[in-house]
Design a protein around this motif. Structure first.
Motif, short mmCIF file in Angstrom:
data_model
loop_
_atom_site.label_atom_id
_atom_site.label_comp_id
_atom_site.label_asym_id
_atom_site.label_seq_id
_atom_site.Cartn_x
_atom_site.Cartn_y
_atom_site.Cartn_z
N TYR A 135 41.99 47.26 37.83
CA TYR A 135 43.37 46.92 37.46
C TYR A 135 43.81 45.62 38.15
O TYR A 135 44.37 44.71 37.50
CB TYR A 135 44.30 48.06 37.85
N LEU A 136 43.53 45.52 39.44
CA LEU A 136 43.90 44.33 40.20
C LEU A 136 43.16 43.10 39.69
O LEU A 136 43.74 42.01 39.56
CB LEU A 136 43.61 44.55 41.69
N LEU B 92 45.92 26.28 40.28
CA LEU B 92 45.30 26.34 41.61
C LEU B 92 44.17 27.36 41.67
O LEU B 92 43.32 27.29 42.56
CB LEU B 92 46.35 26.69 42.66
N ILE B 93 44.16 28.33 40.78
CA ILE B 93 43.12 29.36 40.80
C ILE B 93 41.90 28.88 40.04
O ILE B 93 41.94 28.68 38.83
CB ILE B 93 43.64 30.68 40.20
N GLY B 94 40.80 28.71 40.78
CA GLY B 94 39.57 28.25 40.15
C GLY B 94 38.66 29.39 39.73
O GLY B 94 37.98 29.31 38.71
N ASP B 95 38.63 30.45 40.54
CA ASP B 95 37.71 31.55 40.25
C ASP B 95 38.25 32.85 40.80
O ASP B 95 38.83 32.89 41.89
CB ASP B 95 36.33 31.26 40.86
N LEU C 68 44.79 39.63 38.20
CA LEU C 68 44.48 38.33 38.77
C LEU C 68 43.88 37.38 37.73
O LEU C 68 44.09 36.16 37.79
CB LEU C 68 43.52 38.49 39.96
N LYS C 69 43.13 37.91 36.79
CA LYS C 69 42.58 37.06 35.72
C LYS C 69 43.71 36.47 34.87
O LYS C 69 43.61 35.33 34.41
CB LYS C 69 41.63 37.88 34.86
N LYS C 70 44.77 37.22 34.68
CA LYS C 70 45.92 36.70 33.95
C LYS C 70 46.59 35.59 34.75
O LYS C 70 47.08 34.60 34.18
CB LYS C 70 46.91 37.83 33.67
#
Length: 401
Positions: A244-245, A258-261, A249-251
């Protein structure tokens, strides 16, 4: 990542008071207290610092000639990435080359040691097949394979009880080390190995003795932990909440530049922050700012990895979906404000379009850029777990979320 509880201040006050009273019994020169468990925190011994790049690369010590460091099997920013045809074999061949070079220098191989998933190394999950190939090369050279499960064991990955099990039934380490969650805070640790290795050690004449190891109280605590993991289905919880988490986080990854991976399994997740998606430039200063601001929201994160740009999410096993939603909501708000200050775009901006707010963002951006230029020159140990420099503190005051 942990949620602060109402007893944290009480516990903190007790620790401070004890440190003061203990110091008062000692000569003035002995003024620094380091609290450990019974004798030595296994990992801070000089013999273990010598084989831990995470430790010796920060201090004054240089790598010993008998230590060989293999490239981290990181398929996001490592030597062989996700577009490589066979990253597992490529990274394993690096270990094979190290073994060959050691043999050519007249040396023998004693052991290969690695976390089953690299935690402090940046939340790295090795590609499937890597450990099998490494074990083959190490065994062929007469060495043993040691899996460190201190941070990643006891059901954290969800699907399996031990992290090394997720690589397949054909991979079994020769030695497994464990601790930390083993006693849920109580000082107890363990080393598990094969009968062959145990008998070889015994026949060497070297006696292993530990006054506190395996005492009845510690074993009772260990049994209670195992009971709770089973009775409360914490392993299943790690799988459900972890999935779920990860989806939440993928969304966020699709929303925030700023989120690369996003990588991880179960309740072991890393958020690799970057300033440039193409170059994958580590966003170190931004990561430090985020963990500081998250702490203000009563959420504890740390930043790890060689560049201190990976947000490390390793919450308690009882972590719930409500906790996960709360954490991600706070992260979303902080990223939104931070990216606006940097001049990048998000899908939704929560800032008010006022001259005062615009001025604040410009000043914050300048301060962040200034800090980024000095970041590589400073001791990274000063930046762990939200312990920020003055520039970070100034930035946090200007970016009120």
């Amino acid at each position: 990542m942990e949620l602060l509880n109402t007893n944290s201040r009480f516990l903190h006050d007790n620790i401070v008071e004890y440190a003061k009273r203990l110091s008062a019994t000692l000569p003035e020169k002995l003024s620094v207290c380091y609290f450990t468990n019974s004798g030595a925190y296994h990992g801070h011994l000089s013999s273990l610092i010598e084989i831990s790049p995470y430790k010796f690369q920060k201090g004054k010590d240089v790598k010993k000639e008998f230590v060989h460091v293999a490239p981290t099997p990181d398929t996001y920013r490592g030597k062989y990435r996700e577009d490589h045809a066979d990253p597992a074999s490529a990274y394993a061949d690096e270990v094979k080359k190290i073994i060959e070079d050691a043999h050519n220098s007249g040396r023998k191989i004693a052991a290969f040691i690695a976390e089953s998933m690299q935690s402090c190394g940046g939340q790295i999950i090795p590609p499937a097949g890597y450990f099998q190939k490494v074990a083959e090369y190490v065994h062929g050279a007469g060495g043993v394979f040691i899996a460190d499960e201190v941070q990643v064991g006891f059901g954290r990955v969800g699907k399996h009880f031990w992290s090394f099990q997720m690589y397949g039934e054909d991979f079994v380490p020769d030695i497994v080390t464990m601790g930390k969650p083993m006693g849920n805070g109580h000082p107890v640790a363990c080393v598990v190995t094969t009968k062959e290795i145990a008998e070889a050690f015994s026949s060497s004449g070297m006696e292993y003795f530990n006054t506190y190891g395996g005492n009845p109280v510690s074993c009772a605590v260990g049994l209670a932990v195992l009971d709770i993991i089973e009775n409360e289905d914490l392993q299943g919880n790690a799988k459900r909440v972890g999935n779920y988490l990860t989806e939440l986080l993928k969304k966020q990854k699709a929303k925030h530049t700023l989120i690369g991976d996003i990588r991880g399994i179960g309740l072991f997740i890393g958020i690799d922050l970057v300033k440039d998606h193409l170059k994958r430039t580590p966003a170190t200063a931004e990561a430090q700012h985020i963990i500081y601001k998250m702490k203000e929201k009563r959420v504890l994160l740390s930043a790890d990895g060689p560049h201190r740009n990976v947000l490390k999410i390793k919450p308690p096993m009882c972590f719930t979906e409500e906790d996960a939603k709360f954490m991600v909501d706070q992260l979303d708000r902080i990223l939104t404000v931070l990216e606006e200050a940097m001049g990048t775009k998000t899908e939704s901006v929560t800032l008010e379009n006022t001259p005062c707010k615009t001025k604040m963002l410009k000043e914050a951006h300048i301060e962040l850029l200034r800090d980024s230029t000095t970041d590589s020159k400073e001791n990274p140990s000063r930046k762990r777990n939200g312990m920020c420099t003055d520039t970070h503190s100034l930035l946090s005051k200007r970016l009120k979320t």
